[in-house]
Motif scaffolding. Structure first.
Motif, mmCIF file in Angstrom:
data_model
loop_
_atom_site.group_PDB
_atom_site.id
_atom_site.type_symbol
_atom_site.label_atom_id
_atom_site.label_comp_id
_atom_site.label_asym_id
_atom_site.label_seq_id
_atom_site.Cartn_x
_atom_site.Cartn_y
_atom_site.Cartn_z
ATOM 1 N N VAL A 181 0.790 -1.104 -0.267
ATOM 2 C CA VAL A 181 -0.167 -0.211 -0.183
ATOM 3 C C VAL A 181 0.963 1.659 0.027
ATOM 4 O O VAL A 181 0.932 2.070 -0.653
ATOM 5 C CB VAL A 181 -0.630 0.182 1.268
ATOM 6 N N ALA A 182 2.108 1.678 0.533
ATOM 7 C CA ALA A 182 2.769 2.152 0.489
ATOM 8 C C ALA A 182 4.014 2.989 -0.889
ATOM 9 O O ALA A 182 3.358 4.144 -0.585
ATOM 10 C CB ALA A 182 4.572 2.248 2.267
ATOM 11 N N VAL A 183 3.999 1.199 -1.437
ATOM 12 C CA VAL A 183 4.302 1.368 -2.737
ATOM 13 C C VAL A 183 3.348 2.312 -3.297
ATOM 14 O O VAL A 183 3.576 3.138 -4.129
ATOM 15 C CB VAL A 183 4.982 0.342 -2.712
ATOM 16 N N ALA A 184 2.243 1.417 -3.854
ATOM 17 C CA ALA A 184 1.546 2.283 -4.283
ATOM 18 C C ALA A 184 0.501 3.845 -3.782
ATOM 19 O O ALA A 184 0.869 4.394 -4.933
ATOM 20 C CB ALA A 184 -0.168 1.546 -3.963
ATOM 21 N N ALA A 185 1.041 4.117 -3.045
ATOM 22 C CA ALA A 185 0.832 5.203 -3.437
ATOM 23 C C ALA A 185 1.833 6.158 -2.534
ATOM 24 O O ALA A 185 2.114 7.823 -3.306
ATOM 25 C CB ALA A 185 0.776 5.681 -1.014
ATOM 26 N N LEU A 186 3.065 5.496 -2.657
ATOM 27 C CA LEU A 186 4.169 6.727 -3.197
ATOM 28 C C LEU A 186 4.342 7.097 -4.741
ATOM 29 O O LEU A 186 5.029 7.617 -4.562
ATOM 30 C CB LEU A 186 5.576 6.468 -2.404
ATOM 31 N N THR A 187 4.626 5.957 -5.680
ATOM 32 C CA THR A 187 4.354 6.033 -6.918
ATOM 33 C C THR A 187 3.164 6.236 -7.670
ATOM 34 O O THR A 187 3.473 5.853 -8.786
ATOM 35 C CB THR A 187 5.644 4.633 -7.290
ATOM 36 N N GLU A 188 1.712 5.869 -7.530
ATOM 37 C CA GLU A 188 0.833 5.878 -8.428
ATOM 38 C C GLU A 188 -0.127 7.790 -8.232
ATOM 39 O O GLU A 188 0.234 8.069 -6.754
ATOM 40 C CB GLU A 188 -0.312 5.116 -8.217
ATOM 41 N N ASP A 189 -0.314 7.224 -8.840
ATOM 42 C CA ASP A 189 -1.154 8.359 -9.160
ATOM 43 C C ASP A 189 -3.122 8.078 -8.063
ATOM 44 O O ASP A 189 -3.086 7.038 -7.797
ATOM 45 C CB ASP A 189 -2.261 10.309 -9.798
ATOM 46 N N GLY A 190 -4.187 8.737 -7.278
ATOM 47 C CA GLY A 190 -4.778 8.242 -7.551
ATOM 48 C C GLY A 190 -5.160 8.520 -5.418
ATOM 49 O O GLY A 190 -6.391 7.356 -5.118
ATOM 50 N N HIS A 191 -4.148 8.045 -4.917
ATOM 51 C CA HIS A 191 -4.188 7.910 -3.307
ATOM 52 C C HIS A 191 -3.721 9.479 -2.459
ATOM 53 O O HIS A 191 -3.604 9.177 -1.072
ATOM 54 C CB HIS A 191 -2.956 7.793 -2.932
ATOM 55 N N THR A 192 -3.913 10.000 -3.216
ATOM 56 C CA THR A 192 -3.821 12.007 -2.549
ATOM 57 C C THR A 192 -5.378 11.770 -1.638
ATOM 58 O O THR A 192 -5.990 11.614 -2.642
ATOM 59 C CB THR A 192 -3.576 12.425 -3.421
ATOM 60 N N GLY A 193 -4.824 11.831 0.169
ATOM 61 C CA GLY A 193 -6.030 12.659 0.766
ATOM 62 C C GLY A 193 -6.413 11.456 1.027
ATOM 63 O O GLY A 193 -7.590 11.930 1.834
ATOM 64 N N GLN A 194 -5.691 10.392 0.740
ATOM 65 C CA GLN A 194 -6.635 9.001 0.882
ATOM 66 C C GLN A 194 -5.511 8.605 2.657
ATOM 67 O O GLN A 194 -4.587 8.736 3.195
ATOM 68 C CB GLN A 194 -6.752 7.707 0.517
ATOM 69 N N THR A 195 -6.718 8.333 3.285
ATOM 70 C CA THR A 195 -5.894 7.494 4.992
ATOM 71 C C THR A 195 -6.578 6.223 5.032
ATOM 72 O O THR A 195 -8.186 5.638 4.848
ATOM 73 C CB THR A 195 -6.934 8.149 5.920
ATOM 74 N N TYR A 196 -5.922 5.218 4.529
ATOM 75 C CA TYR A 196 -6.582 3.927 4.420
ATOM 76 C C TYR A 196 -5.838 3.077 5.972
ATOM 77 O O TYR A 196 -5.041 2.227 6.449
ATOM 78 C CB TYR A 196 -5.155 3.221 3.811
#
Length: 293
Positions: A181-196
């Motif tokens: 999950v961390a890698v997805a948030a670090l490297t992909e778009d679409g996770h900004t402002g999300q709390t997982y």
């Protein structure tokens, strides 16, 4: 959904090193490994790395930010350093941060008033919410790897895990999922402002967890529920400070109060797949020799 397809990276992420604080820890080391497999340049932030990074030595901060646009923040428990670290990141041109926080930050009664980790996470999340950067917050449940790499390992190897957890259950999450999950948030778009909020797909009691381990390794491991005060006294007798012993007991308290048994959907939301089950973790850890006597 505007998140990139799995495995695809935003352009800037391939040009600048991603700083991983806590880069040798349970989640950080896995994040580093996954990023390297993707061919993403990584800068490990630790006291043993080059350049050296030490949370408590602010003179080491600027050099690890050099050329960095994205940061994975594993906070320094017991210290209110996440906020000034984020402020410095803003000043030095960082654009995206992913914060490793903890379950229960916004749950009344989850952590005690004197919880070291609780205070660190609460202040850290507030700093993230008020920063100018793209941000994502990850709130994992108890790490499954605490049985194989962390708090519980020595006791498991000794055949008896004593905790003030009663009959409460926890939805342990595999650190491999946290890292993914961390890698997805670090490297992909679409996770900004999300709390997982991250958890495994099932909740197990401590007794059930050690029974799974016992079966997998072929030797007895038992769980003994002990009263909170007795647990603290036992740790102090082993050489712990009273404050550290009480903090450990406080961390286990939510399990006893049945505040850790709920399931969270963060892995599914972030990755589009189910979280790994505790039993799968046990099989993998046993096969790797995690509990060899």
């Amino acid at each position: 959904m505007d998140r990139l397809a799995p495995g695809s990276l935003t352009g800037r992420m391939t040009q600048h090193p991603i700083l991983i604080t806590g880069g040798t820890g349970k989640s950080g080391a896995r994040v580093v490994s996954l990023l390297e497999k993707k061919g993403v340049p990584v800068r490990v932030g630790s006291r043993s790395s080059e350049p050296r990074f030490d949370w408590t030595d602010r003179d080491t901060w600027d050099v690890v930010f050099d050329g960095v646009k994205t940061v994975y923040i594993v906070p320094c428990d017991g210290e209110q350093l996440t906020r000034p670290f984020i402020h410095r990141a803003e000043d030095l041109g960082v654009e995206r941060i992913v914060l490793l926080s903890g379950r229960g930050v916004d749950t009344p009664g989850y952590a005690g008033e004197n919880s070291i980790a609780g205070k660190t996470h609460i202040d850290g999340e507030d700093a993230v919410h008020n920063c100018r950067l793209e941000w994502t917050i990850i709130r994992p449940a108890w790490f499954a790897q605490n049985f194989s790499e962390g708090f519980f390992l020595e006791a498991v190897l000794g055949g008896e895990l004593r905790l003030p957890a009663g009959d409460g259950a926890a939805s342990f999450v595999d650190a491999e999922d946290i890292a993914a999950v961390a890698v997805a948030a670090l490297t992909e778009d679409g996770h900004t402002g999300q709390t997982y909020e991250l958890s495994g797909p099932t909740a197990v009691t401590i007794g059930e967890a050690v029974a799974e381990i016992s079966e997998a390794i072929g030797r007895p491991v038992r769980y003994v529920s002990v009263p909170n005060d007795e647990f603290v006294a036992e740790l102090v007798a082993q050489g712990w400070t009273a404050a550290d012993a009480e903090d450990y007991a406080d961390a286990v308290g939510p399990i006893r109060r049945d505040m850790d048994s709920h399931l969270s959907d963060g892995v599914q939301r972030a990755l589009g797949r189910p979280a790994r089950d505790f039993r799968e973790f046990v099989k993998t850890a046993a096969a790797s020799g995690a509990w060899k006597a």
